[in-house]
Design an enzyme around this catalytic site. Structure first.
Site, PDB file in Angstrom:
ATOM      1  N   CYS A   2      36.618  67.575 -37.878  1.00 28.52           N
ATOM      2  CA  CYS A   2      36.205  66.322 -37.257  1.00 28.52           C
ATOM      3  C   CYS A   2      35.236  66.560 -36.101  1.00 28.52           C
ATOM      4  O   CYS A   2      35.225  67.624 -35.503  1.00 28.52           O
ATOM      5  CB  CYS A   2      37.413  65.598 -36.707  1.00 28.52           C
ATOM      6  SG  CYS A   2      38.756  65.419 -37.872  1.00 28.52           S
ATOM      7  N   ARG A  27      29.612  69.863 -39.400  1.00 32.48           N
ATOM      8  CA  ARG A  27      30.999  70.279 -39.179  1.00 32.48           C
ATOM      9  C   ARG A  27      31.873  69.967 -40.388  1.00 32.48           C
ATOM     10  O   ARG A  27      32.974  70.482 -40.507  1.00 32.48           O
ATOM     11  CB  ARG A  27      31.566  69.551 -37.945  1.00 32.48           C
ATOM     12  CG  ARG A  27      30.985  70.034 -36.642  1.00 32.48           C
ATOM     13  CD  ARG A  27      31.560  69.250 -35.484  1.00 32.48           C
ATOM     14  NE  ARG A  27      32.945  69.587 -35.250  1.00 32.48           N
ATOM     15  CZ  ARG A  27      33.356  70.460 -34.337  1.00 32.48           C
ATOM     16  NH1 ARG A  27      32.487  71.067 -33.580  1.00 32.48           N
ATOM     17  NH2 ARG A  27      34.636  70.698 -34.179  1.00 32.48           N
ATOM     18  N   TRP A  77      37.618  64.367 -40.846  1.00 27.67           N
ATOM     19  CA  TRP A  77      37.944  65.278 -41.954  1.00 27.67           C
ATOM     20  C   TRP A  77      39.403  64.986 -42.260  1.00 27.67           C
ATOM     21  O   TRP A  77      40.278  65.266 -41.439  1.00 27.67           O
ATOM     22  CB  TRP A  77      37.718  66.701 -41.462  1.00 27.67           C
ATOM     23  CG  TRP A  77      38.257  67.779 -42.307  1.00 27.67           C
ATOM     24  CD1 TRP A  77      39.557  68.187 -42.418  1.00 27.67           C
ATOM     25  CD2 TRP A  77      37.510  68.646 -43.155  1.00 27.67           C
ATOM     26  NE1 TRP A  77      39.659  69.235 -43.268  1.00 27.67           N
ATOM     27  CE2 TRP A  77      38.421  69.544 -43.734  1.00 27.67           C
ATOM     28  CE3 TRP A  77      36.149  68.757 -43.472  1.00 27.67           C
ATOM     29  CZ2 TRP A  77      38.017  70.534 -44.621  1.00 27.67           C
ATOM     30  CZ3 TRP A  77      35.761  69.749 -44.343  1.00 27.67           C
ATOM     31  CH2 TRP A  77      36.690  70.617 -44.911  1.00 27.67           C
ATOM     32  N   ASN A 106      40.321  64.734 -32.685  1.00 23.34           N
ATOM     33  CA  ASN A 106      40.226  65.930 -33.531  1.00 23.34           C
ATOM     34  C   ASN A 106      41.528  66.696 -33.366  1.00 23.34           C
ATOM     35  O   ASN A 106      42.045  66.792 -32.258  1.00 23.34           O
ATOM     36  CB  ASN A 106      39.088  66.849 -33.081  1.00 23.34           C
ATOM     37  CG  ASN A 106      37.722  66.248 -33.324  1.00 23.34           C
ATOM     38  OD1 ASN A 106      37.609  65.180 -33.925  1.00 23.34           O
ATOM     39  ND2 ASN A 106      36.695  66.929 -32.857  1.00 23.34           N
ATOM     40  N   GLY A 107      42.005  67.288 -34.450  1.00 20.03           N
ATOM     41  CA  GLY A 107      43.241  68.068 -34.360  1.00 20.03           C
ATOM     42  C   GLY A 107      44.340  67.405 -35.168  1.00 20.03           C
ATOM     43  O   GLY A 107      44.083  66.499 -35.970  1.00 20.03           O
ATOM     44  N   GLU A 487      31.304  89.723 -48.704  1.00 15.68           N
ATOM     45  CA  GLU A 487      30.477  88.730 -48.036  1.00 15.68           C
ATOM     46  C   GLU A 487      29.514  88.085 -49.042  1.00 15.68           C
ATOM     47  O   GLU A 487      29.280  86.872 -48.998  1.00 15.68           O
ATOM     48  CB  GLU A 487      29.728  89.378 -46.863  1.00 15.68           C
ATOM     49  CG  GLU A 487      28.624  88.560 -46.237  1.00 15.68           C
ATOM     50  CD  GLU A 487      29.038  87.170 -45.779  1.00 15.68           C
ATOM     51  OE1 GLU A 487      30.234  86.869 -45.698  1.00 15.68           O
ATOM     52  OE2 GLU A 487      28.131  86.352 -45.529  1.00 15.68           O
ATOM     53  N   LYS A 491      29.467  84.070 -49.791  1.00 17.02           N
ATOM     54  CA  LYS A 491      28.283  83.223 -49.623  1.00 17.02           C
ATOM     55  C   LYS A 491      27.982  82.500 -50.919  1.00 17.02           C
ATOM     56  O   LYS A 491      27.653  81.318 -50.934  1.00 17.02           O
ATOM     57  CB  LYS A 491      27.111  84.112 -49.189  1.00 17.02           C
ATOM     58  CG  LYS A 491      26.103  83.450 -48.341  1.00 17.02           C
ATOM     59  CD  LYS A 491      26.262  83.700 -46.865  1.00 17.02           C
ATOM     60  CE  LYS A 491      27.564  83.204 -46.312  1.00 17.02           C
ATOM     61  NZ  LYS A 491      27.885  83.704 -45.015  1.00 17.02           N
ATOM     62  N   GLU A 494      30.620  79.760 -51.628  1.00 18.57           N
ATOM     63  CA  GLU A 494      30.581  78.685 -50.629  1.00 18.57           C
ATOM     64  C   GLU A 494      29.570  77.600 -50.972  1.00 18.57           C
ATOM     65  O   GLU A 494      29.845  76.418 -50.824  1.00 18.57           O
ATOM     66  CB  GLU A 494      30.151  79.289 -49.285  1.00 18.57           C
ATOM     67  CG  GLU A 494      31.169  79.275 -48.213  1.00 18.57           C
ATOM     68  CD  GLU A 494      30.623  79.822 -46.907  1.00 18.57           C
ATOM     69  OE1 GLU A 494      30.999  79.275 -45.874  1.00 18.57           O
ATOM     70  OE2 GLU A 494      29.821  80.784 -46.890  1.00 18.57           O
ATOM     71  N   HIS A 510      41.007  98.998 -63.279  1.00 15.40           N
ATOM     72  CA  HIS A 510      42.449  98.767 -63.122  1.00 15.40           C
ATOM     73  C   HIS A 510      42.804  97.298 -63.381  1.00 15.40           C
ATOM     74  O   HIS A 510      43.882  96.857 -62.999  1.00 15.40           O
ATOM     75  CB  HIS A 510      42.901  99.192 -61.720  1.00 15.40           C
ATOM     76  CG  HIS A 510      42.716 100.655 -61.477  1.00 15.40           C
ATOM     77  ND1 HIS A 510      43.453 101.614 -62.120  1.00 15.40           N
ATOM     78  CD2 HIS A 510      41.831 101.327 -60.700  1.00 15.40           C
ATOM     79  CE1 HIS A 510      43.057 102.816 -61.739  1.00 15.40           C
ATOM     80  NE2 HIS A 510      42.063 102.664 -60.878  1.00 15.40           N
ATOM     81  N   LYS A 612      31.836  73.745 -40.517  1.00 18.38           N
ATOM     82  CA  LYS A 612      31.224  74.848 -39.785  1.00 18.38           C
ATOM     83  C   LYS A 612      32.246  75.589 -38.929  1.00 18.38           C
ATOM     84  O   LYS A 612      32.308  76.808 -38.945  1.00 18.38           O
ATOM     85  CB  LYS A 612      30.068  74.331 -38.923  1.00 18.38           C
ATOM     86  CG  LYS A 612      29.343  75.420 -38.147  1.00 18.38           C
ATOM     87  CD  LYS A 612      28.707  76.426 -39.090  1.00 18.38           C
ATOM     88  CE  LYS A 612      27.988  77.537 -38.360  1.00 18.38           C
ATOM     89  NZ  LYS A 612      27.728  78.676 -39.292  1.00 18.38           N
TER      90      LYS A 612
HETATM   91  C1  AGP Z   1      30.758  81.729 -43.371  1.00 14.96           C
HETATM   92  O1  AGP Z   1      29.693  81.531 -44.226  1.00 14.96           O
HETATM   93  C2  AGP Z   1      31.829  80.745 -43.491  1.00 14.96           C
HETATM   94  N1  AGP Z   1      31.353  79.421 -43.315  1.00 14.96           N
HETATM   95  C3  AGP Z   1      33.163  81.003 -42.809  1.00 14.96           C
HETATM   96  O2  AGP Z   1      33.841  81.947 -43.577  1.00 14.96           O
HETATM   97  C4  AGP Z   1      33.136  81.455 -41.335  1.00 14.96           C
HETATM   98  O3  AGP Z   1      32.583  82.731 -41.239  1.00 14.96           O
HETATM   99  C5  AGP Z   1      34.566  81.415 -40.776  1.00 14.96           C
HETATM  100  O4  AGP Z   1      35.085  80.122 -40.864  1.00 14.96           O
HETATM  101  C6  AGP Z   1      34.656  81.919 -39.360  1.00 14.96           C
HETATM  102  O5  AGP Z   1      33.913  81.134 -38.483  1.00 14.96           O
HETATM  103  P1  AGP Z   1      33.607  81.637 -37.020  1.00 14.96           P
HETATM  104  O6  AGP Z   1      32.704  82.817 -37.140  1.00 14.96           O
HETATM  105  O7  AGP Z   1      32.965  80.472 -36.339  1.00 14.96           O
HETATM  106  O8  AGP Z   1      34.918  82.010 -36.411  1.00 14.96           O
END
Ligand code: AGP
Length: 617
Positions: A2, A27, A77, A106-107, A487, A491, A494, A510, A612
């Protein structure tokens, strides 16, 4: 997660709130709303507009008459109750024309069910399924004679996390905000004040800000702000001017923030290295670590904590620390850490890594370590964020604002931050000056080499188009290459929404080899290192099962008859020192993910279901 924005001043609030909410879209959210205090004195009334969907839907639906110089806005959210118009924030204590209180939150309020029950028993008709609505009622029912007092009393009844902003018709000159676990900042303008969950929402109006701490309440009027503890004793917080360029929060001529941020990597890399490399002694200088050489020598273990991509780059960082400083190191998902009652050792250096500095799981891990007496340093991008403030010292990443959900330049700078840390730890211990200088030379070459990888964008875009056709992919690597594969898969999934799974190349036979076939491509990380031959042998096993292969590698790695078979695509990255390979191998994977998502027509900066910064557990 949020987003919150609030305004009090001489201008009309609604356009400022809507624009602020647009800036918070990254966000992640599923509904949006605004409330303003309209009229004046005893005729003050609350007007609310809210709906499921995008901020632009809200903007189009705003009534013509929506005047008011004090207001709060929110992107929601969904947690308690589905994403619909009723559950969208702001929440009020009564239907809008009778409402006295409007709240954005938020929360998560953990005891919402009990509070809802209590309110219903007392005759209150709750309109929504949300936890937040109880707050509006608690504030309205408080007998305190100031809004600060009412908010304080309401907060005393709730358990959970919150960043809130509240307006009340009886106090039409102010917003009261409070924080516990969800970020909130106050922005100071010229006879106007702002509150927001993220600087992005208000940076075009002001860069003079104060960060609220957990347990703090703030009262904002057009002329200033006051901060309190929850018992309303003063915390006398003052604002500071941040060194940020508001334009860096705009995508400019770029079609997306992710593309802009990928292209910014060479410059961002230069910034994190600037002033920190000491050629003379072959070491790094990290003033923010706050550690004496004697303390560095006493470290017996390094434990890195982060979430998602920050966790994967933490794995790369653990490799750097082990190789350069010869200290046992590992990375762990911060989201799991505190739930296994971790043993906190006095001679372990804990490192929290986070772009936003607000990821709740990482923050809670830091708090758990500190509560048990451990020493934690932070690798954080956002200056003044909760994790940065909570740590005993740290390294700011200087990547600049990162807006796209898919992290790119911040991750690159995290890797470089780990390289600097490993270099400094290593040089206090057993790393030779020659090796230190070798790494400094390698680090200095990196920004230019990242540029070279980015220059391969057209070829990578063509390759990504082919990968996008597959429903499912593997990303594989070994040792230094394994976190790169993780990673890369992260990506890819995502933003392309394809199933992308990372594996150690050595583990394929395996189990997962059973899935390899013509329809399942593998992206293999094969640097020219001591494992290259073994990696290539595994690629033969994939090719023998007709699995399409993309090999991210160095010039000179011999793929043998795989090259001749024609089914293998090569992506070649520049050579650097072996320890620094992971980051140059990672950059092409960003471009593959980006172009696959683009080919599939996805909203790259706002991938579905993702936010985000993840500020709820
Ligand atoms: C990265 O592409 C992601 N959106 C996600 O995994 C992110 O790295 C993770 O949520 C951690 O965020 P931060 O670095 O703000 O703690």
């Amino acid at each position: 997660m949020c987003g919150i924005v609030g305004y009090v001043g001489a201008q009309q609030a609604a356009p400022i709130l809507v624009e602020g909410l647009t800036r918070l879209e990254h966000r992640g959210y599923d509904s949006a709303g605004v409330a303003v205090l309209a009229g004046s004195g005893s005729t003050t009334a609350i007007k609310v507009a809210k709906r499921a969907g995008r901020v632009r839907d809200l903007a189009e639906a705003l009534p013509k008459r929506f005047a008011g110089r004090v207001g709060v806005g929110h992107t929601r959210w969904a947690t308690h109750g589905p994403a619909n118009d009723v559950n969208a924030h702001p929440h009020t204590d009564a239907p809008a024309h009778h409402a006295r209180v409007a709240v954005v939150h938020n929360g998560i309020i953990d005891n919402a069910a009990a509070l809802r029950h209590r309110l219903t028993e007392a005759g209150v008709e709750l309109a929504s399924d949300t936890d937040t609505e109880v707050l509006a009622h608690l504030v309205a029912r408080s007998s305190a004679d100031t809004l600060e007092g009412k908010v304080s009393e309401a907060l005393a009844a709730i358990e959970g996390t919150y960043g809130i902003a509240v307006v009340h018709t009886d106090f039409p000159d102010r917003i009261v905000a409070a924080r516990n676990g969800s970020p909130l900042i106050i922005g100071v303008g010229e006879r106007e004040m702002f509150v927001a969950s993220d600087l992005a929402a208000i940076v075009r109006h002001t860069t003079t800000v104060a960060h609220l701490d957990d347990g703090e309440i703030a009262s904002l009027t057009a002329t200033g702000f006051t901060t309190y503890r929850q018992d309303l004793t003063s915390t006398a917080k003052t604002a500071t001017v941040l060194d940020v360029d508001p334009a860096s929060y705009d995508a400019g001529e770029h079609e997306s923030f992710m593309r802009k941020e990928m292209l910014e990597q060479p410059a961002a890399a230069e910034r994190v290295l600037r002033g920190r490399l000491d050629e003379r002694f072959g070491t790094a200088h990290l003033g923010g670590l706050n550690m004496e050489p004697r303390e560095i020598r006493a470290i017996r273990r390094v434990k890195i904590l982060g979430c998602g991509s920050a966790y994967y780059v933490g794995q790369m960082g653990a490799g750097l620390v082990e190789e350069l400083a010869r200290i046992p190191a590992d990375a762990e998902a911060a989201s799991e850490f505190r739930y296994r009652n971790p043993i906190i050792e006095p001679d372990t250096l804990y490192v929290a890594v986070s772009q936003s500095g607000e990821t709740i799981d990482t923050l809670l891990a830091v708090q758990e370590i500190r509560r048990k007496g451990g020493r934690v340093i932070g690798l954080v991008n956002v200056v003044g964020s909760a994790i940065a403030r909570e740590c005993d010292g740290g390294i700011y990443l200087h990547a600049g604002p990162e807006v796209a959900v898919a992290s790119t330049k911040a991750l690159t700078n995290m890797f470089l931050g780990f390289a600097l840390l490993a270099l400094q730890l290593g040089r206090v211990r057993d790393l030779s000056i020659a090796d230190g200088r070798r790494l400094i030379a390698g680090l200095s070459r990196l920004p230019g080499q990242i540029e070279e990888v980015l220059a391969q964008e057209d070829a990578l875009a063509a390759l990504a188009g082919r990968l996008a056709e597959a429903e499912s992919l593997f990303f594989v690597g070994r040792v230094r290459g394994y976190p790169v594969a993780r990673e890369g898969a992260q990506k890819f999934k995502e933003i392309s929404y394809r199933h992308a799974e990372a594996y150690q190349t050595s583990e394929l036979k395996h189990g997962p080899l059973a899935l390899i076939c013509e329809a399942v491509p593998t992206v293999a990380i094969v640097p020219d290192d001591e494992l290259a031959d073994r990696n290539v042998a595994a690629l033969h096993e994939i090719a023998a099962r007709r699995g399409p292969l993309v090999v991210v590698t160095h010039d000179g790695v011999v793929l043998g008859d795989l090259d001749a078979s024609g089914g293998v695509e090569r992506v070649v990255v520049p050579r650097n020192e072996r320890e620094l390979d992971p980051i140059l191998l990672t950059v092409p994977l960003q471009l593959l993910a980006y172009h696959a998502a683009r080919r599939l027509g996805h909203d790259i900066d706002k991938p579905r279901n993702l936010a985000k910064s993840v500020t709820v557990e």
